[in-house]
Design a protein around this motif. Structure first.
Motif, PDB file in Angstrom:
ATOM      1  N   ALA A  84       0.818  -1.224   0.000  1.00  0.00           N
ATOM      2  CA  ALA A  84       0.000   0.000   0.000  1.00  0.00           C
ATOM      3  C   ALA A  84       0.840   1.258   0.000  1.00  0.00           C
ATOM      4  N   PRO A  85       1.588   1.594  -1.039  1.00  0.00           N
ATOM      5  CA  PRO A  85       1.979   0.742  -2.148  1.00  0.00           C
ATOM      6  C   PRO A  85       3.230  -0.088  -1.869  1.00  0.00           C
ATOM      7  N   GLU A  86       3.991   0.272  -0.835  1.00  0.00           N
ATOM      8  CA  GLU A  86       5.159  -0.548  -0.525  1.00  0.00           C
ATOM      9  C   GLU A  86       4.711  -1.833   0.180  1.00  0.00           C
ATOM     10  N   ARG A  87       5.506  -2.875   0.055  1.00  0.00           N
ATOM     11  CA  ARG A  87       5.186  -4.131   0.704  1.00  0.00           C
ATOM     12  C   ARG A  87       5.660  -4.102   2.152  1.00  0.00           C
ATOM     13  N   GLU A  88       4.755  -4.449   3.054  1.00  0.00           N
ATOM     14  CA  GLU A  88       5.059  -4.455   4.481  1.00  0.00           C
ATOM     15  C   GLU A  88       4.692  -5.809   5.071  1.00  0.00           C
ATOM     16  N   LEU A  89       5.591  -6.393   5.841  1.00  0.00           N
ATOM     17  CA  LEU A  89       5.288  -7.626   6.552  1.00  0.00           C
ATOM     18  C   LEU A  89       4.490  -7.243   7.794  1.00  0.00           C
TER      19      LEU A  89
END
Length: 121
Positions: free
Chosen positions: A39-44
């Motif tokens: 969102a937009p970067e990927r986050e764990l």
């Protein structure tokens, strides 16, 4: 190997949602799993060991999200409470390379297509 997410929806601010990730094509109980958000970067967001005994939560979701798994049903879950606009994004599950979860994204070798969550009012 296949991972299929479901449960995404439009949710009112402060509402709750439960996501599911159905796994097939591999022995689910032997691998740690995790939920990610783009969102937009990927986050764990959260991770869980193969037997479900240990879990990890990112600070952004700690206390509001709960990761769990049912190895008998080959399914991973993410219970999300008190969602807000910051919860909007594409949620997808990832399969790790072993029984212990990792915080390194490259440790996850298989991914689902994702399910959309919209936390806007």
């Amino acid at each position: 190997e296949r991972l299929v997410e479901s449960g995404g929806a439009l949710v009112q601010p402060g509402g709750s949602l439960r996501l599911s990730c159905a796994a097939s094509g591999f022995t689910f109980s032997l691998y740690a799993m995790a939920w990610f958000r783009r969102a937009p970067e990927r986050e764990l967001l959260a991770a869980i060991s193969a037997n479900g005994d240990t879990t990890y939560y990112a600070d952004s979701v700690k206390g509001r999200f709960t990761i769990s798994r049912d190895n008998g049903l080959n399914t991973l879950y993410l219970q999300m409470d008190n969602l807000g606009e910051q919860g909007t994004g594409l949620y997808f599950c990832g399969k790790s390379g072993g029984t212990v979860y990792s915080l390194a994204h490259y440790s996850y070798d298989d991914w689902g297509q994702g399910t959309e969550v919209n936390g806007s009012s």
